[in-house]
Design a protein around this motif. Sequence first.
Motif, short mmCIF file in Angstrom:
data_model
loop_
_atom_site.label_atom_id
_atom_site.label_comp_id
_atom_site.label_asym_id
_atom_site.label_seq_id
_atom_site.Cartn_x
_atom_site.Cartn_y
_atom_site.Cartn_z
N VAL A 170 15.64 24.57 3.07
CA VAL A 170 15.41 24.26 4.48
C VAL A 170 15.11 25.54 5.26
O VAL A 170 14.17 25.59 6.06
CB VAL A 170 16.64 23.53 5.08
CG1 VAL A 170 16.51 23.44 6.60
CG2 VAL A 170 16.76 22.14 4.49
N VAL B 285 15.75 14.74 8.38
CA VAL B 285 15.33 16.01 8.97
C VAL B 285 15.28 15.83 10.49
O VAL B 285 14.76 14.83 10.99
CB VAL B 285 13.96 16.44 8.43
CG1 VAL B 285 13.50 17.74 9.10
CG2 VAL B 285 14.02 16.63 6.92
N LEU C 155 8.86 18.43 5.34
CA LEU C 155 10.10 19.05 4.89
C LEU C 155 10.97 18.04 4.15
O LEU C 155 11.61 18.37 3.14
CB LEU C 155 10.86 19.63 6.08
CG LEU C 155 12.17 20.37 5.77
CD1 LEU C 155 11.94 21.48 4.76
CD2 LEU C 155 12.80 20.91 7.04
N GLU D 80 8.21 17.51 10.02
CA GLU D 80 9.52 17.01 9.58
C GLU D 80 9.37 16.16 8.32
O GLU D 80 10.18 16.25 7.39
CB GLU D 80 10.16 16.19 10.69
CG GLU D 80 10.63 17.02 11.88
CD GLU D 80 9.52 17.48 12.79
OE1 GLU D 80 9.77 18.35 13.65
OE2 GLU D 80 8.38 16.97 12.65
N ALA E 14 15.16 23.82 13.07
CA ALA E 14 15.11 22.61 12.26
C ALA E 14 16.26 22.59 11.26
O ALA E 14 16.65 23.63 10.72
CB ALA E 14 13.78 22.50 11.53
N ARG F 146 11.26 25.41 6.62
CA ARG F 146 11.18 24.74 7.92
C ARG F 146 10.16 25.41 8.83
O ARG F 146 9.93 26.61 8.77
CB ARG F 146 12.55 24.72 8.58
CG ARG F 146 13.17 26.08 8.85
CD ARG F 146 14.61 25.92 9.31
NE ARG F 146 15.30 27.21 9.46
CZ ARG F 146 16.60 27.33 9.70
NH1 ARG F 146 17.35 26.24 9.85
NH2 ARG F 146 17.15 28.51 9.81
#
Length: 395
Positions: free
Chosen positions: A246, A207, A217, A214, A255, A250
């Motif tokens: 994503v 990521v 995620l 991050e 991102a 995010r």
Amino acid sequence: MSGRPVDPADAGPVRVILVEDDHGDAFLVEELLAGARVAFELTWVQNLADATSAIDAGVRCILLDLNLPDATGMDGLMRILELAPQAAVIVLTGLADEHRGVEAVAAGAEDYLVKGQVDGELLARAIRFAIERKRADSAALRLREAELLASENARMERALLPTPLLDDDKVHFAHAYRPGRRMALLGGDFFDVIERDGTVFALIGDVSGHGPDEAALGVCLRIAWRTLVLSGVPAAGMLPVLDMLVVRERHSPFAFATVCMVVITPDRRSADMYLAGHPSPILVSEGVEQLPMGPRGPALGFLPEGRWPAVQLDLPPSWALLLFTDGLFEARVGNGTDRLGEEGLVELIAAHRPDLPVTDGWPESLLDAVEERNGGALADDAALVVLSRREGESE
């Protein structure tokens, strides 16, 4: 013989602020400290407003009267504790309200003294002891915070870097992971390996950025991918789902995540490779080479309606596949600005060529070699997954 490390604030006189509106009481404190054997630098202010402007990081102790023109009782104490978290606070009480001193200590003060019952030596000793208790409390708090952070990191690491689900003992798994500059917090690198009905699915991803968002995620993507594999979703349908995830999960619209997925057939002689803005794996067999990139799709979350075609790979009888994140090849070479690069990584692997099947310690030794080329810890997170097989290996 070495003792406790010297605090820079210990050099020179001990800076003390007296917050007291009574001139007589303030004069008495000044006289008591002037005769002490320890050098004190006393600043006298008459109210909380003046104390606010007088407090800075160099103040070690604050003597606080609980009855001020602009603050009374615990309100003044709470404000001082907020303004000067680094300073030890000693409250000054009258004989009739000594119980308020006990309440103040329970609320965060280091000590209390009763006016008129203190001499110079007792006052100086109380200040020194309060400063040392504050130092010890601060050290204990930092230790506790470090322990909590380590615990959180351990939980996050288990989520980002799980135990593989492999039934075939002829396929060997090894891995290594290091956060950038050996930071306490993990970044957004993640991986997973799962066997389903004889087919081995391997995933590695990164990521963009660093930090808890991050990492969160990355955990979300890895768990979703594992769920897709175990649910029997075809490989071609997995990256579109992760791409949608994503976009939905995010923390920033900028991102994205790069991903490499490899699906190895049950006979272990071929595989399908799916790339989402990620470098292709490195194959170790008779030689060492990076697999042809072939057609690849965009990073996840980068473009709407992306496509991620499969690249078919033929595997030799004995092989090792190295899946890695960009932290490895973005390492610098020596003190210059040159990067190791993917070609340099291939050359480094050839110089440290592993025996097949690859043992657990080899990925760590490769990261050691990369860091040696880099001249120290890597700037970015680095993850490495190695799957290997040797033909004719005994049961």
